[in-house]
Scaffold this motif. Structure first.
Motif, PDB file in Angstrom:
ATOM      1  N   GLU A  86      21.388  40.897  56.535  1.00 50.11           N
ATOM      2  CA  GLU A  86      20.937  42.001  57.385  1.00 50.11           C
ATOM      3  C   GLU A  86      20.090  41.500  58.548  1.00 50.11           C
ATOM      4  OE1 GLU A  86      19.079  44.517  54.505  1.00 50.11           O
ATOM      5  OE2 GLU A  86      20.974  45.511  53.977  1.00 50.11           O
ATOM      6  N   LYS A  87      19.305  40.468  58.312  1.00 47.92           N
ATOM      7  CA  LYS A  87      18.483  39.896  59.377  1.00 47.92           C
ATOM      8  C   LYS A  87      19.352  39.284  60.472  1.00 47.92           C
ATOM      9  CE  LYS A  87      14.829  36.447  60.109  1.00 47.92           C
ATOM     10  NZ  LYS A  87      13.967  35.423  59.435  1.00 47.92           N
ATOM     11  N   LEU A  92      26.194  37.449  62.904  1.00 41.10           N
ATOM     12  CA  LEU A  92      27.425  37.389  62.112  1.00 41.10           C
ATOM     13  C   LEU A  92      28.530  38.206  62.774  1.00 41.10           C
ATOM     14  CD1 LEU A  92      25.810  37.815  58.593  1.00 41.10           C
ATOM     15  CD2 LEU A  92      26.951  35.751  59.422  1.00 41.10           C
ATOM     16  N   ALA A  93      28.171  39.365  63.308  1.00 41.49           N
ATOM     17  CA  ALA A  93      29.168  40.248  63.921  1.00 41.49           C
ATOM     18  C   ALA A  93      29.798  39.603  65.152  1.00 41.49           C
ATOM     19  CB  ALA A  93      28.523  41.580  64.288  1.00 41.49           C
ATOM     20  N   VAL A  94      28.974  39.050  66.041  1.00 40.85           N
ATOM     21  CA  VAL A  94      29.535  38.499  67.275  1.00 40.85           C
ATOM     22  C   VAL A  94      30.329  37.224  67.012  1.00 40.85           C
ATOM     23  CG1 VAL A  94      27.795  39.568  68.757  1.00 40.85           C
ATOM     24  CG2 VAL A  94      27.378  37.250  67.869  1.00 40.85           C
ATOM     25  N   VAL A 111      31.554  46.375  58.664  1.00 40.87           N
ATOM     26  CA  VAL A 111      31.918  45.164  57.931  1.00 40.87           C
ATOM     27  C   VAL A 111      30.696  44.370  57.484  1.00 40.87           C
ATOM     28  CG1 VAL A 111      33.174  42.984  58.049  1.00 40.87           C
ATOM     29  CG2 VAL A 111      34.143  45.035  59.101  1.00 40.87           C
ATOM     30  N   MET A 112      29.803  44.046  58.405  1.00 40.42           N
ATOM     31  CA  MET A 112      28.645  43.233  58.026  1.00 40.42           C
ATOM     32  C   MET A 112      27.656  43.988  57.128  1.00 40.42           C
ATOM     33  SD  MET A 112      29.532  40.373  58.964  1.00 40.42           S
ATOM     34  CE  MET A 112      30.875  39.770  59.997  1.00 40.42           C
ATOM     35  N   PRO A 113      27.426  45.282  57.341  1.00 44.22           N
ATOM     36  CA  PRO A 113      26.638  46.006  56.343  1.00 44.22           C
ATOM     37  C   PRO A 113      27.278  45.957  54.956  1.00 44.22           C
ATOM     38  CG  PRO A 113      26.686  47.246  58.378  1.00 44.22           C
ATOM     39  CD  PRO A 113      27.643  46.094  58.557  1.00 44.22           C
ATOM     40  N   PHE A 119      26.432  41.872  48.022  1.00 42.42           N
ATOM     41  CA  PHE A 119      25.418  41.143  47.265  1.00 42.42           C
ATOM     42  C   PHE A 119      24.490  42.082  46.505  1.00 42.42           C
ATOM     43  CE2 PHE A 119      26.594  37.736  50.245  1.00 42.42           C
ATOM     44  CZ  PHE A 119      26.747  36.698  49.345  1.00 42.42           C
ATOM     45  N   ARG A 120      24.070  43.156  47.141  1.00 46.15           N
ATOM     46  CA  ARG A 120      23.145  44.069  46.473  1.00 46.15           C
ATOM     47  C   ARG A 120      23.823  44.770  45.286  1.00 46.15           C
ATOM     48  NH1 ARG A 120      18.765  43.750  49.430  1.00 46.15           N
ATOM     49  NH2 ARG A 120      18.848  43.804  51.730  1.00 46.15           N
ATOM     50  N   PHE A 121      25.061  45.179  45.497  1.00 45.06           N
ATOM     51  CA  PHE A 121      25.751  45.894  44.424  1.00 45.06           C
ATOM     52  C   PHE A 121      25.880  45.030  43.173  1.00 45.06           C
ATOM     53  CE2 PHE A 121      29.566  46.656  41.970  1.00 45.06           C
ATOM     54  CZ  PHE A 121      29.428  47.990  41.638  1.00 45.06           C
ATOM     55  N   PHE A 122      26.384  43.805  43.326  1.00 46.00           N
ATOM     56  CA  PHE A 122      26.614  42.980  42.136  1.00 46.00           C
ATOM     57  C   PHE A 122      25.306  42.477  41.540  1.00 46.00           C
ATOM     58  CE2 PHE A 122      30.925  42.894  43.947  1.00 46.00           C
ATOM     59  CZ  PHE A 122      31.618  43.300  42.813  1.00 46.00           C
ATOM     60  N   ALA A 123      24.262  42.327  42.361  1.00 47.11           N
ATOM     61  CA  ALA A 123      22.950  42.003  41.812  1.00 47.11           C
ATOM     62  C   ALA A 123      22.458  43.126  40.904  1.00 47.11           C
ATOM     63  CB  ALA A 123      21.954  41.766  42.942  1.00 47.11           C
ATOM     64  N   ASP A 124      22.588  44.350  41.374  1.00 46.73           N
ATOM     65  CA  ASP A 124      22.143  45.502  40.577  1.00 46.73           C
ATOM     66  C   ASP A 124      23.053  45.732  39.374  1.00 46.73           C
ATOM     67  OD1 ASP A 124      20.106  45.861  42.387  1.00 46.73           O
ATOM     68  OD2 ASP A 124      21.134  47.439  43.513  1.00 46.73           O
ATOM     69  N   ARG A 125      24.342  45.521  39.574  1.00 47.50           N
ATOM     70  CA  ARG A 125      25.296  45.733  38.469  1.00 47.50           C
ATOM     71  C   ARG A 125      25.037  44.745  37.340  1.00 47.50           C
ATOM     72  NH1 ARG A 125      28.330  50.399  37.949  1.00 47.50           N
ATOM     73  NH2 ARG A 125      29.981  50.046  36.420  1.00 47.50           N
ATOM     74  N   LEU A 126      24.643  43.534  37.697  1.00 48.31           N
ATOM     75  CA  LEU A 126      24.324  42.536  36.680  1.00 48.31           C
ATOM     76  C   LEU A 126      23.242  43.042  35.740  1.00 48.31           C
ATOM     77  CD1 LEU A 126      24.402  39.628  35.526  1.00 48.31           C
ATOM     78  CD2 LEU A 126      22.720  39.015  37.295  1.00 48.31           C
TER      79      LEU A 126
END
Length: 487
Positions: A86-87, A92-94, A111-113, A119-126
Motif C-alpha cells: 500500500e505504501k 507498483l501501478a506505474v 489491481v494493486m489494492p 496478503f491481508r486475507f490469507f494472514a487473517d484466514r490463517l
C-alpha cells in the motif's frame, strides 16, 4: 544507482534475481520491452538451471524456521508486506502498466489494492484455520494443517503481481517457503515484491524470485525433488510439460489454465445489462483467462442485442493505458498480437463476418472484434485467443444454450443473463465451469473456491482450499485410554 538497477516510470527496479535474501546477477540477460510503445525497459537477469537450484536450496534451508514460526507471527509479517504494498501502490501501478500494458487506472483502483488484500486475507484466514475435533467410538480426531515445504509458483503476464500474490500469500501463510518464477514478458513487479517483503521482515530464503524463460529454467524448478508443491497459471501446453516434469516426484500440482467461457443471454434478460457485461469482456485487451469470449444469444433478441453491442463497443477508447480516458490498451507482445491476428484472419477466411473490428491497430494494439457466422466446431469458437476477440452465436431454448456452452474442452467460467431465477438455477447447474456468474461478471471473493474443469485446470484455490493445497492435512486420532500418569 547500481548497474543492475533500471528506472521505469521514475521507479528504481533491481533487475537481478532474489535468492536467499540477496541479489544475484547471474550471467546472461534478456530484454524487457514495454508493449505501450516498444521501448526497452531494461536487461533482466536470465536464470539458469543453477540459479533455479540455488533458489530451491535457499527455500529448503529457510523452511524449518519459517514452518515453526507461530501463526500469529506469520500473520504479522504478511500484514507488514501488505502495508508495504500500500505504501508503494503508485510505484507498483506505474511499473506494471509500463511492463504489461494494462490500464493504469485499473492498477491504481483495483489491481494493486487487491495485491495488498491477498496478503491481508490469507494472514487473517490463517488465524481462523481449524476444524472441530470429532469423536469416533470414544477416540478423538484432530485435524491440522502442516506446512508442506518449498513451493514453486509460476505466474502469468496478464496480471503479474495480483496473480503472483494470489499464490505467494497463502503459500507463505501456510508456513511454506517460495520460489516465484514470474513471466518473462512482465517480470518487474515481482522484483519490487522481493524488496517489499524483505523490508517487511520476511526472513531470508522464505521468498525467492528467479527470472527468465520457462523453457530454460522451468524443468529445473518443477522436477527438483526438494519441491513439495507446484502452482501454475498459464497455458494448457505448458501445464502438460510441468505435470510431466513433476510426475516422477509425485509433486502435487495446482493448475489454473485457459478458458473459452460462454456468456448466455436469454430472451427475458435485461438487454442493457447483457450488453454491458458483454462489452466488459474486452477488459485488459481481452487478456483475461475468465473472459466470456463466446456470446450465446437467444434468437428472438439477437438482432437487438447485436445492434446495442455494436453501438456500445464503438464508444470504447483504445490507446495509451496511462491515459485515464483509455478503455483498451495494447496486447502484451508482438508474438501475441500475431497469434490474435492469425486466429481472426483464419476465421474470416472460413466465412466468419466481422461485425466489429477484425483488424490490427497501430503498434501492438488490436481492434476490439466481434465475429458472427461462426460454426460451433470452428477454431475461433473452440480455441482460446487471449485477445479482444469475441464470437456471437444464437440458440433456441435452454437445451441448445447449454449444449453450445458446454461444447468445448474448457470449463473455467460462465455467465448467465436472465430475468428468470428458476432458469438461472437450472442452467447454472448444467454448465461445466468452476465459476458461474448470474447477471454479473467478475465478482470475486477470496473465501470462494477458484479453478477450472476439464482442460481449464486441476484443483481449487482460494479460502480454505488454498490451505488444503499448500499444506499436508493431517488427522491425529487419540485413544481415550493408555496414558501413564507421571507424578
Amino acid at each position: 544507482m547500481s548497474e543492475h538497477t533500471i528506472t521505469v516510470a521514475g521507479v528504481a527496479v533491481d533487475t537481478r534475481h532474489w535468492i536467499g535474501g540477496e541479489r544475484v546477477a547471474g550471467g546472461e540477460t534478456f530484454t524487457d520491452v514495454s508493449p505501450i510503445d516498444g521501448a526497452t525497459l531494461g536487461e533482466i537477469a536470465r536464470g539458469t538451471a543453477a540459479d533455479a537450484a540455488a533458489a530451491v536450496a535457499a527455500a529448503k534451508a529457510a523452511f524449518p524456521a519459517w514452518a515453526a514460526t507461530s501463526y500469529e507471527e506469520r500473520a504479522r509479517v504478511l500484514h507488514a508486506v501488505a502495508d508495504g504494498v500500500e505504501k508503494r501502490l503508485e510505484e507498483l501501478a506505474v511499473v506494471e502498466t509500463a511492463d504489461n500494458g494494462a490500464l493504469l487506472r485499473s492498477h491504481r483502483r483495483g489491481v494493486m489494492p487487491r495485491v495488498a488484500h491477498n496478503f491481508r486475507f490469507f494472514a487473517d484466514r490463517l488465524l481462523e484455520l481449524g476444524h472441530e475435533d470429532f469423536d469416533t467410538r470414544g477416540h478423538t480426531n484432530h485435524v491440522s494443517w502442516d506446512p508442506a515445504g518449498p513451493c514453486v509458483l509460476i505466474t502469468p503476464w496478464n496480471a503479474p503481481l495480483m496473480l503472483a500474490t494470489w499464490k505467494v500469500a497463502p503459500a507463505l501463510a501456510a508456513g511454506n517457503t517460495v520460489v516465484l518464477k514470474p513471466a518473462e514478458w512482465s517480470p518487474l513487479t515481482a522484483s519490487l515484491l522481493a524488496d517489499i517483503a524483505a523490508e517487511a521482515g520476511l526472513p531470508a530464503g522464505v521468498l525467492n524470485v528467479v527470472q527468465g524463460y520457462g523453457s530454460e529454467i522451468g524443468d529445473a524448478l518443477t522436477s527438483n525433488p526438494d519441491v513439495r508443491r507446484v502452482s501454475f497459471t498459464g497455458s494448457v501446453p505448458t501445464a502438460r510439460r510441468i505435470a510431466a516434469s513433476a510426475a516422477p516426484n509425485l509433486t502435487p500440482l495446482s493448475l489454473e489454465l485457459g478458458g473459452k467461457s460462454p456468456l448466455l443471454v436469454f430472451g427475458d434478460a435485461d438487454l442493457d445489462l447483457a450488453v454491458e457485461l458483454a462489452v466488459e469482456q474486452y477488459d485488459n485487451a481481452g487478456q483475461v483467462c475468465l473472459a466470456a469470449t463466446r456470446l450465446l444469444v437467444e434468437e428472438g433478441v439477437a438482432e437487438e442485442f447485436t445492434r446495442r453491442f455494436t453501438d456500445q463497443a464503438s464508444r470504447l477508447v483504445q490507446g495509451d493505458p496511462r491515459d485515464e480516458a483509455t478503455d483498451i490498451g495494447p496486447n502484451i507482445h508482438p508474438a501475441q498480437l500475431e497469434k490474435i491476428d492469425g486466429f481472426v484472419r483464419r476465421a474470416l477466411d472460413a466465412g466468419a463476418r466481422a461485425v466489429v473490428g477484425g483488424h490490427r491497430g497501430e503498434g501492438q494494439y488490436y481492434a476490439p472484434t466481434l465475429l458472427t457466422d461462426v460454426a460451433q466446431d470452428s477454431e475461433i469458437v473452440q480455441e482460446e485467443v487471449f485477445g479482444p476477440v469475441l464470437t456471437l452465436q444464437t440458440f433456441s431454448g435452454e437445451d441448445e444454450a447449454v449444449r453450445l456452452a458446454d461444447d468445448t474442452r474448457f470449463g473455467l467460467a460462465a455467465t448467465v443473463v436472465t430475468g428468470d431465477p428458476g432458469r438461472a438455477a437450472r442452467v447454472s447447474s448444467r454448465l461445466v465451469a468452476g465459476t458461474v456468474w448470474v447477471n454479473c461478471f467478475f465478482v470475486r471473493d477470496l473465501r470462494a473456491p477458484f479453478g477450472g474443469s476439464r482442460h481449464s485446470g486441476v484443483g481449487r484455490e482460494g479460502g480454505d482450499w488454498s490451505f488444503d493445497f499448500f499444506c499436508d492435512v493431517k488427522n491425529t486420532v487419540t485413544a481415550p485410554k493408555g496414558w501413564k500418569h507421571h507424578g
